[in-house]
Scaffold this motif. Structure first.
Motif, PDB file in Angstrom:
ATOM      1  N   GLU A  77       3.205   5.272  -6.818  1.00 19.54           N
ATOM      2  CA  GLU A  77       4.084   4.154  -7.371  1.00 19.54           C
ATOM      3  C   GLU A  77       3.233   3.161  -7.994  1.00 19.54           C
ATOM      4  O   GLU A  77       3.323   2.603  -8.961  1.00 19.54           O
ATOM      5  CB  GLU A  77       4.925   3.688  -6.239  1.00 19.54           C
ATOM      6  CG  GLU A  77       6.254   3.254  -6.730  1.00 19.54           C
ATOM      7  CD  GLU A  77       6.207   1.730  -7.222  1.00 19.54           C
ATOM      8  OE1 GLU A  77       7.013   1.314  -8.147  1.00 19.54           O
ATOM      9  OE2 GLU A  77       5.287   0.898  -6.597  1.00 19.54           O
ATOM     10  N   ASN A 122       0.965   3.738   4.197  1.00 25.07           N
ATOM     11  CA  ASN A 122       2.524   3.548   4.018  1.00 25.07           C
ATOM     12  C   ASN A 122       3.053   2.228   4.345  1.00 25.07           C
ATOM     13  O   ASN A 122       4.189   2.230   4.320  1.00 25.07           O
ATOM     14  CB  ASN A 122       3.032   4.497   5.037  1.00 25.07           C
ATOM     15  CG  ASN A 122       2.881   5.890   4.616  1.00 25.07           C
ATOM     16  OD1 ASN A 122       3.135   6.529   3.723  1.00 25.07           O
ATOM     17  ND2 ASN A 122       2.429   6.609   5.677  1.00 25.07           N
ATOM     18  N   ASP A 123       2.034   1.043   4.572  1.00 21.65           N
ATOM     19  CA  ASP A 123       2.781  -0.222   4.864  1.00 21.65           C
ATOM     20  C   ASP A 123       2.874  -0.898   3.513  1.00 21.65           C
ATOM     21  O   ASP A 123       1.920  -1.194   2.825  1.00 21.65           O
ATOM     22  CB  ASP A 123       1.675  -0.821   5.810  1.00 21.65           C
ATOM     23  CG  ASP A 123       2.342  -2.352   5.994  1.00 21.65           C
ATOM     24  OD1 ASP A 123       2.907  -2.829   5.241  1.00 21.65           O
ATOM     25  OD2 ASP A 123       1.735  -2.566   7.168  1.00 21.65           O
ATOM     26  N   GLN A 124       4.347  -1.065   3.095  1.00 21.33           N
ATOM     27  CA  GLN A 124       4.452  -1.678   1.736  1.00 21.33           C
ATOM     28  C   GLN A 124       3.787  -3.255   1.602  1.00 21.33           C
ATOM     29  O   GLN A 124       3.599  -3.469   0.550  1.00 21.33           O
ATOM     30  CB  GLN A 124       5.771  -1.673   1.490  1.00 21.33           C
ATOM     31  CG  GLN A 124       6.850  -2.384   2.263  1.00 21.33           C
ATOM     32  CD  GLN A 124       8.243  -2.224   1.675  1.00 21.33           C
ATOM     33  OE1 GLN A 124       8.666  -2.996   0.811  1.00 21.33           O
ATOM     34  NE2 GLN A 124       9.116  -1.140   2.340  1.00 21.33           N
ATOM     35  N   ASP A 144      10.542  10.753  -3.238  1.00 23.59           N
ATOM     36  CA  ASP A 144      11.266   9.452  -2.699  1.00 23.59           C
ATOM     37  C   ASP A 144      12.581   9.569  -3.318  1.00 23.59           C
ATOM     38  O   ASP A 144      12.865   8.806  -4.340  1.00 23.59           O
ATOM     39  CB  ASP A 144      10.425   8.398  -3.272  1.00 23.59           C
ATOM     40  CG  ASP A 144      11.125   7.006  -2.773  1.00 23.59           C
ATOM     41  OD1 ASP A 144      11.752   7.025  -1.572  1.00 23.59           O
ATOM     42  OD2 ASP A 144      10.801   5.998  -3.595  1.00 23.59           O
ATOM     43  N   LYS A 152       3.484   8.106  -1.132  1.00 23.98           N
ATOM     44  CA  LYS A 152       4.382   7.639  -2.202  1.00 23.98           C
ATOM     45  C   LYS A 152       3.967   6.112  -2.766  1.00 23.98           C
ATOM     46  O   LYS A 152       4.072   5.895  -3.851  1.00 23.98           O
ATOM     47  CB  LYS A 152       5.698   7.297  -1.537  1.00 23.98           C
ATOM     48  CG  LYS A 152       6.719   6.297  -2.225  1.00 23.98           C
ATOM     49  CD  LYS A 152       7.414   5.531  -1.693  1.00 23.98           C
ATOM     50  CE  LYS A 152       7.841   4.214  -2.480  1.00 23.98           C
ATOM     51  NZ  LYS A 152       9.292   3.926  -1.838  1.00 23.98           N
ATOM     52  N   TRP A 153       3.226   5.522  -2.018  1.00 21.74           N
ATOM     53  CA  TRP A 153       2.842   4.064  -2.263  1.00 21.74           C
ATOM     54  C   TRP A 153       1.556   4.260  -3.331  1.00 21.74           C
ATOM     55  O   TRP A 153       1.605   3.200  -4.396  1.00 21.74           O
ATOM     56  CB  TRP A 153       2.529   3.228  -1.200  1.00 21.74           C
ATOM     57  CG  TRP A 153       3.937   2.769  -0.444  1.00 21.74           C
ATOM     58  CD1 TRP A 153       4.526   3.326   0.436  1.00 21.74           C
ATOM     59  CD2 TRP A 153       4.815   1.662  -0.864  1.00 21.74           C
ATOM     60  NE1 TRP A 153       5.936   2.587   0.709  1.00 21.74           N
ATOM     61  CE2 TRP A 153       5.910   1.618  -0.277  1.00 21.74           C
ATOM     62  CE3 TRP A 153       4.680   0.881  -2.371  1.00 21.74           C
ATOM     63  CZ2 TRP A 153       7.044   0.639  -0.588  1.00 21.74           C
ATOM     64  CZ3 TRP A 153       5.768  -0.290  -2.400  1.00 21.74           C
ATOM     65  CH2 TRP A 153       6.886  -0.261  -1.451  1.00 21.74           C
TER      66      TRP A 153
END
Lengths: 329, 330
Positions: B280, B237-239, B316, B276-277
């Protein structure tokens, strides 16, 4: 979750009016180096809330002119302080909003601004030479407001900004620096004024900007950092120049900004529960205006000034904010 | 004002605070008036210099006084000094501003003043040979590198400190091999994968080393993909990691590399369903693949992207409109 409070316009107007009354306060004097900027923040916030006349026009113009630095040919932040591009832009913005540019020896200020461009194309803030894309924006915006963009070496100016663009689509304060929302605003807005938005990768930058929104609705300035009300403006202005304001959740951001209001004393803080100041008050109100909050005047995101003022000068660029909503009560 | 909690004071408490501050305020205003007056009178004396020290200790953001202080040094003090004495003055400036920097690590004017100091270190006139002549400079610039490391240890995201670091690396008379910066960013990233400032710096250093031919791009990239994958699995989850990954893949990668990365992310998504990441990034790389294929393959990829984007709209919702516009573009 309870619904957020409304924007307490009369309370914020009186908060801004009272800012000049705390002259027996040490913290007031410790911020003298930001005074002219603060007057611009307060005036613009008042204009957006439809209360331009809440501060005395003549008194304000006199104060601006008392900050003139005769030796350098620019404005300092306070009487007897040295001229700097940051305060010079604030002075020009105030005089434009108050329709008082006739007070100004325009050719001298133009000379001062142009003298600060460096061989690389970036601008220094003053003769001591600190460089930053913030100062490029100050120069471009000020020259445009004064109707003197023709004196600028546009290609050189754009070329430096372009070199500050990173792979994530954002911009840093100098070549090699990390992307930061504040720097994204200054670079994107300067490029908008110079009609050079072609330099931007709008899909990449739009992605990076949209990812600034955190689950609590607030926006941060860089990846994995905390939210702060001032980024409501830095991020939103860039999104609106790219015509992508809808890429974030407007309702959640509005609620976040509104929850940072001081419901007793007025003003807006960096985040809920913190001390308010005029800087965050402007950028909170500015953000709400871009988000179409009912009853506010349009803010021009390129110049961060009231849109009607910029339109009257024929300087409006092709930005898009959200449609102004009609109040439900 | 950033991060200062709002507290309600009673009227009595406020009055008491004002009373306590009264002497301080009177002193501050008198000192300010005195100095601005002396400045106007072009007073470049040692007295004036000492007064600027006092004022800047109270208010390190008073840029006009920093300017005045430098003018006193240039116009009043340095002209009568030997190079060694100038060098000592500059060292003292750096020492004094260090204290200010520790309590105000984000004040532009202090960083700015240090840069000015570094740029005004004299040559050693008694020395022979370039290295000896530059000795004062190289010793001071080297020490600044340690200063900046200390500040980055205290706040690893301080962009002033990172900029200052790049400034030192680019301008020191005693440059260290650029490749040591890779090791530095590794240590920062290993301490905290979320430190995007370090990832960013790393991308700049690699780009430069590849362009100059000092490192082999293809070889480095393989190691980097391993590092990034490790980080993705540690905290998907770390962008920071996903943004860096996007840089690593770049804009003109081969279909082979894109397919390999897509498979790796799909494996992670199997474990982290609805991340999500992952989704995406899959859309991003699959859209890049779209331009490399046609016919049925293209139809299939396009349908996959659409399906992933629809999932993102639910997962999201803040960025729903962005995903909608991407579906339209397909």
């Amino acid at each position: 979750m309870s619904s957020p409070p409304k924007l307490l316009i009369p309370l914020h107007v009186s908060y801004i009016q009272k800012l000049g009354e705390s002259k027996d306060d040490l913290s007031y004097h410790l911020t003298a180096h930001l005074r002219l900027n603060a007057v611009y923040w307060g005036l613009t916030a008042l204009c957006i809330m439809g209360h331009k006349d809440a501060l005395d026009r003549e008194e304000m113009i006199d104060f601006v002119m008392s900050c003139w630095d005769e030796e350098a040919g620019g404005f300092g932040a306070h009487p007897k302080h040295d001229a700097h591009l940051l305060s010079t832009l604030s002075a020009i913005q105030i005089l434009v909003i108050q329709d008082a540019l006739d007070k100004l020896e325009i050719s001298r200020v133009v000379k001062f601004i142009l003298s600060l461009q460096q061989p690389s194309g970036v601008f220094a803030g003053d003769s001591f030479g600190e460089i930053d894309t913030r100062f490029s924006y100050c120069a471009v915006s000020a020259l445009s407001l004064l109707g003197h963009l023709h004196g600028l070496d546009v290609e050189k100016t754009v070329s430096y900004i372009e070199k500050c663009r990173n792979f994530d689509g954002g911009f840093g304060n100098t070549i090699g620096a990390e992307s930061h929302s504040g720097q994204v605003f200054v670079c994107v807005a300067a490029l908008a004024i110079l009609d050079r938005l072609d330099v931007i990768d709008d899909q990449m930058l739009g992605w990076w900007l949209a990812e600034r929104q955190l689950p609590n609705g607030g926006l941060n300035g860089r990846p994995e950092k905390l939210e702060d009300v001032c980024y409501s403006f830095w991020v939103l202005s860039a999104l609106s120049i790219l015509k992508k304001v809808s890429w974030i959740d407007a309702d959640k951001l509005s609620s976040f900004i509104l929850s940072a209001q001081d419901l007793e004393g007025g003003g807006i803080a960096d985040r809920p529960g913190d001390m308010v100041d005029v800087f965050h008050t402007l950028f909170g109100v500015a953000g709400l205006s871009i988000l179409g909050y009912p009853g506010l005047v349009d803010l021009d995101p390129v110049y961060c000034m009231p849109a009607p003022v910029i339109e009257a000068k024929g300087l409006r660029k092709g930005w898009q904010s959200l449609e102004r909503r009609v109040s439900q009560d | 004002m950033h991060g200062v909690k709002r507290v309600r004071h009673t009227r009595e408490a406020l009055e008491a605070k004002k009373l306590r501050e009264q002497a301080k305020l009177t002193d501050y205003l008198a000192l300010t008036d005195d100095l601005l007056h002396r400045k106007q009178e072009n007073d470049y004396s040692l007295d004036a210099f000492k007064l600027t020290t006092r004022l800047l200790q109270v208010n390190p953001e008073f840029y006009t006084i920093w300017n005045y202080r430098r003018q006193i040094l240039i116009k009043g003090i340095f002209p009568e000094k030997q190079p060694r004495e100038i060098y000592e003055y500059i060292n003292e400036e750096l020492g004094n501003t260090m204290a200010a920097l520790k309590s105000h690590p984000k004040v532009y004017w202090i960083w700015n003043h240090r840069r000015w100091c570094l740029e005004n270190i004299p040559n050693n006139p008694d020395a022979d040979g370039l290295e000896a002549v530059n000795k004062w400079k190289s010793a001071t610039w080297d020490r600044e590198m340690m200063v900046v490391e200390k500040l980055l240890n205290a706040d690893a995201r301080n962009f002033h400190a990172w900029s200052y670091r790049r400034y030192i690396l680019a301008n020191t008379t005693n440059p260290r091999p650029e490749v040591t910066e890779i090791a530095y960013t590794t240590s920062k990233i290993e301490a905290n994968f979320s430190n995007f400032s370090a990832w960013h710096h790393r991308s700049k250093v690699y780009s430069s080393l590849w362009t100059s031919g000092k490192l082999d791009e293809a070889k480095c990239k393989e190691d980097e993909f391993d590092l990034v994958q490790n980080a993705m699995y540690t905290d998907p989850n770390d962008q920071s990691v996903w943004i860096y990954h996007r840089w690593l893949v770049g804009t003109d990668s081969s279909a082979e590399l894109l397919n390999r990365e897509v498979r790796a992310i799909e494996e992670l998504l199997d474990q982290e369903s609805n991340n999500k990441w992952c989704i995406e990034s899959l859309v991003h790389y699959k859209r890049m693949l779209l331009s490399k294929v046609d016919g049925d393959e293209r139809e299939r990829l396009s349908a996959e992207c659409k399906q992933l984007l629809e999932r993102l709209q639910t997962l999201d919702p803040c960025r729903r409109e962005r995903y909608a516009s991407m579906i339209k573009q397909l």
